[in-house]
Design an enzyme around this catalytic site. Structure first.
Site, PDB file in Angstrom:
ATOM      1  N   ASN A  91       0.850  -1.189   0.000  1.00 40.95           N
ATOM      2  CA  ASN A  91       0.000   0.000   0.000  1.00 40.95           C
ATOM      3  C   ASN A  91       0.885   1.238   0.000  1.00 40.95           C
ATOM      4  O   ASN A  91       1.871   1.304   0.736  1.00 40.95           O
ATOM      5  CB  ASN A  91      -0.899  -0.003   1.241  1.00 40.95           C
ATOM      6  CG  ASN A  91      -1.966  -1.080   1.165  1.00 40.95           C
ATOM      7  OD1 ASN A  91      -2.605  -1.233   0.124  1.00 40.95           O
ATOM      8  ND2 ASN A  91      -2.153  -1.826   2.236  1.00 40.95           N
ATOM      9  N   GLU A  99      -1.182   2.232   6.605  1.00 32.43           N
ATOM     10  CA  GLU A  99      -1.165   2.636   8.018  1.00 32.43           C
ATOM     11  C   GLU A  99       0.232   2.960   8.519  1.00 32.43           C
ATOM     12  O   GLU A  99       0.392   3.802   9.396  1.00 32.43           O
ATOM     13  CB  GLU A  99      -1.686   1.489   8.907  1.00 32.43           C
ATOM     14  CG  GLU A  99      -3.152   1.207   8.811  1.00 32.43           C
ATOM     15  CD  GLU A  99      -3.509  -0.051   9.596  1.00 32.43           C
ATOM     16  OE1 GLU A  99      -2.742  -0.448  10.493  1.00 32.43           O
ATOM     17  OE2 GLU A  99      -4.554  -0.633   9.291  1.00 32.43           O
ATOM     18  N   HIS A 104       6.678  -1.852   3.414  1.00 34.04           N
ATOM     19  CA  HIS A 104       6.484  -3.262   3.761  1.00 34.04           C
ATOM     20  C   HIS A 104       5.700  -3.931   2.649  1.00 34.04           C
ATOM     21  O   HIS A 104       4.856  -3.311   2.002  1.00 34.04           O
ATOM     22  CB  HIS A 104       5.761  -3.427   5.097  1.00 34.04           C
ATOM     23  CG  HIS A 104       4.514  -2.611   5.218  1.00 34.04           C
ATOM     24  ND1 HIS A 104       4.543  -1.260   5.488  1.00 34.04           N
ATOM     25  CD2 HIS A 104       3.208  -2.951   5.097  1.00 34.04           C
ATOM     26  CE1 HIS A 104       3.301  -0.807   5.533  1.00 34.04           C
ATOM     27  NE2 HIS A 104       2.470  -1.807   5.290  1.00 34.04           N
TER      28      HIS A 104
HETATM   29  P1  5GP Z   1      -0.557  -1.090   5.683  1.00 33.10           P
HETATM   30  O1  5GP Z   1      -1.996  -0.773   5.844  1.00 33.10           O
HETATM   31  O2  5GP Z   1       0.314   0.086   6.114  1.00 33.10           O
HETATM   32  O3  5GP Z   1      -0.205  -1.622   4.348  1.00 33.10           O
HETATM   33  O4  5GP Z   1      -0.263  -2.288   6.657  1.00 33.10           O
HETATM   34  C1  5GP Z   1       0.194  -2.170   7.959  1.00 33.10           C
HETATM   35  C2  5GP Z   1       0.017  -3.509   8.603  1.00 33.10           C
HETATM   36  O5  5GP Z   1       0.782  -3.534   9.801  1.00 33.10           O
HETATM   37  C3  5GP Z   1      -1.429  -3.850   8.996  1.00 33.10           C
HETATM   38  O6  5GP Z   1      -1.848  -5.014   8.299  1.00 33.10           O
HETATM   39  C4  5GP Z   1      -1.369  -4.045  10.509  1.00 33.10           C
HETATM   40  O7  5GP Z   1      -2.182  -5.106  10.944  1.00 33.10           O
HETATM   41  C5  5GP Z   1       0.106  -4.311  10.745  1.00 33.10           C
HETATM   42  N1  5GP Z   1       0.604  -3.883  12.051  1.00 33.10           N
HETATM   43  C6  5GP Z   1       0.373  -2.682  12.649  1.00 33.10           C
HETATM   44  N2  5GP Z   1       1.021  -2.620  13.829  1.00 33.10           N
HETATM   45  C7  5GP Z   1       1.686  -3.789  13.971  1.00 33.10           C
HETATM   46  C8  5GP Z   1       2.542  -4.306  14.988  1.00 33.10           C
HETATM   47  O8  5GP Z   1       2.824  -3.672  16.002  1.00 33.10           O
HETATM   48  N3  5GP Z   1       3.042  -5.559  14.791  1.00 33.10           N
HETATM   49  C9  5GP Z   1       2.743  -6.292  13.670  1.00 33.10           C
HETATM   50  N4  5GP Z   1       3.273  -7.509  13.590  1.00 33.10           N
HETATM   51  N5  5GP Z   1       1.942  -5.832  12.694  1.00 33.10           N
HETATM   52  C10 5GP Z   1       1.422  -4.595  12.843  1.00 33.10           C
END
Ligand code: 5GP
Length: 123
Positions: A91, A99, A104
């Protein structure tokens, strides 16, 4: 967008927040997503400070690019999803609902996945 050194994945990289690493090398760290959306849902992050895939792809040196994307493929194999298939998601920016502002790659698999995009989400 400037890199925020206090984002959650930066803290994981510094060891300030624990994660159950499934793979680590000089270029990448992989660990389970805290809120899994599939039987296999891993996150792979680069060791360097990049806010997004766009930033990483434009700015990272060639060895970091190669090492990171090879690590993603390796982690998919380790997770047992390489043969049946899996989905990679990156994303980027607000419309993607990203988020965490540290690049990642999500690895999703372990079952037949749904359509690429879920139903619309209320603003
Ligand atoms: P994005 O929406 O930025 O592509 O994905 C961020 C991801 O990070 C989300 O799927 C969320 O569940 C994951 N995430 C957020 N905080 C943490 C954390 O403290 N530990 C882990 N393992 N995953 C996290």
């Amino acid at each position: 967008m400037a890199y925020d050194t206090n984002n959650i994945f930066a803290k994981i990289l510094r060891g300030e927040i624990p994660c159950k690493a499934v793979y680590e090398d000089e270029f990448a760290l992989a660990f389970p997503d805290i809120n899994p959306q599939a039987p296999v849902h891993l996150l792979v992050i680069p060791k360097g400070e990049y806010v997004s895939a766009a930033d990483f792809n434009a700015s990272a040196p060639p060895d970091a690019l190669t090492g990171f994307y090879r690590a993603v493929a390796h982690v998919a194999k380790l997770a047992g999803v390489a043969d049946n298939g899996y989905r990679l998601i990156c994303n980027i920016g607000a419309d993607s609902r990203s988020e965490v502002p540290h690049f990642h790659v999500h690895i999703l698999g372990g079952k037949k996945l749904g359509h690429l995009l879920g139903p619309p989400v209320a603003e």
